[in-house]
Write a protein that holds these residues in place. Structure first.
Motif, PDB file in Angstrom:
ATOM      1  N   THR A 209      39.544  24.439  31.732  1.00  0.00           N
ATOM      2  CA  THR A 209      39.828  23.423  32.739  1.00  0.00           C
ATOM      3  C   THR A 209      38.538  22.802  33.232  1.00  0.00           C
ATOM      4  O   THR A 209      37.620  23.502  33.648  1.00  0.00           O
ATOM      5  CB  THR A 209      40.581  24.043  33.929  1.00  0.00           C
ATOM      6  OG1 THR A 209      41.762  24.681  33.455  1.00  0.00           O
ATOM      7  CG2 THR A 209      40.950  22.970  34.945  1.00  0.00           C
TER       8      THR A 209
ATOM      9  N   PHE B  42      45.797  19.162  28.770  1.00  0.00           N
ATOM     10  CA  PHE B  42      45.626  18.741  30.161  1.00  0.00           C
ATOM     11  C   PHE B  42      46.088  17.301  30.336  1.00  0.00           C
ATOM     12  O   PHE B  42      45.972  16.476  29.433  1.00  0.00           O
ATOM     13  CB  PHE B  42      44.146  18.831  30.572  1.00  0.00           C
ATOM     14  CG  PHE B  42      43.547  20.190  30.351  1.00  0.00           C
ATOM     15  CD1 PHE B  42      42.959  20.510  29.138  1.00  0.00           C
ATOM     16  CD2 PHE B  42      43.582  21.143  31.351  1.00  0.00           C
ATOM     17  CE1 PHE B  42      42.414  21.763  28.926  1.00  0.00           C
ATOM     18  CE2 PHE B  42      43.039  22.404  31.145  1.00  0.00           C
ATOM     19  CZ  PHE B  42      42.457  22.711  29.926  1.00  0.00           C
TER      20      PHE B  42
ATOM     21  N   SER C 104      47.803  21.473  33.650  1.00  0.00           N
ATOM     22  CA  SER C 104      47.343  22.102  32.423  1.00  0.00           C
ATOM     23  C   SER C 104      48.526  22.865  31.830  1.00  0.00           C
ATOM     24  O   SER C 104      49.401  23.327  32.559  1.00  0.00           O
ATOM     25  CB  SER C 104      46.193  23.060  32.701  1.00  0.00           C
ATOM     26  OG  SER C 104      46.599  24.075  33.612  1.00  0.00           O
TER      27      SER C 104
END
Lengths: 117, 111
Positions: free
Chosen positions: A105, B34, B49
């Motif tokens: 992320t 994502f 995500s």
């Protein structure tokens, strides 16, 4: 998530000059990334910057044109060297947030809008 | 060349409707997916995500992943004018946790 700041937020530069963009994070992160977003385009990864090692550049990007420093775990700089109008873009740094359970992320800084005349 | 493909739009939906955004990718080895939202003049903001096949819901947003078909989608329920933005699909690829971004789909929600 980490708080990311970039300086400058925007700049107008002359052809042939260089600009150094700073990226500061409020927590220690292993991986920092530099992207370019040309007008009307999506994000293109320039390089990955890990502390203590040389940056890893993507195809089409070279260290002489985009030197990167990563002196510690909260800071990185990207220099755009010998600029031409084609370098006019938004430059974004991002970090991988290790506090989250999910990997890969990335969170983005606010960006630096560069115009080269 | 590993690629992420999105319809550039604009996708125009009325307020209150469901907006459906789609993305396909070429790298079968990708593990992380994502969706980012980018308002004009701003940097991308992470929305969702997803890592496993199926659906993942977060408020008005639902991400769907189908690794066999190599597509990922984002549904926005009860669309609001404030959802008007460009939505970027990003897929992990290769080492160093690289993300490959699609060109983005521009969504316009009209009152």
């Amino acid at each position: 998530s980490a708080v990311i700041s970039q300086k400058p937020s925007r700049d107008i530069c002359q052809r042939g000059t260089s600009l150094t963009i700073q990226c500061q994070v409020d927590s220690q992160v292993t991986m920092m990334f530099w992207y370019r977003q040309q007008p009307g385009q999506s994000l293109t990864l320039i390089a990955t910057a890990n502390q203590g090692s040389e940056a890893t550049y993507e195809s089409g990007f070279v260290i002489d044109k985009f030197p990167i420093s990563r002196p510690n775990l909260t800071f990185s700089t990207l220099t755009v060297s010998n600029m031409s109008p084609e370098d006019s873009s938004i430059y974004l740094c991002s970090v991988e947030d290790l506090d989250r359970a999910s990997t890969d992320t990335q969170y983005f800084g606010p960006g630096t809008r560069l115009t080269v005349l | 060349q590993k690629e992420v493909e999105q319809n550039s739009g604009p996708l125009s939906v009325p307020e209150g409707a469901i907006a459906s955004l789609n993305c396909t990718y070429s790298d079968r080895g990708s593990q992380s997916f994502f969706w980012y939202r980018q308002y004009s003049g701003k940097s991308p903001e992470l929305i969702m995500s997803i890592y496993s096949n199926g659906d993942k819901e977060d408020g008005r947003f639902t991400a769907q992943l189908n690794k066999a078909s190599q597509y990922v989608s984002l549904l926005i329920r009860d669309s609001q004018p404030s959802d008007s933005a460009t939505y970027l699909c990003a897929v992990s690829s290769g080492g160093y946790n690289k993300l490959i971004f699609g060109a983005g789909t521009r969504l316009a929600v009209h009152p």
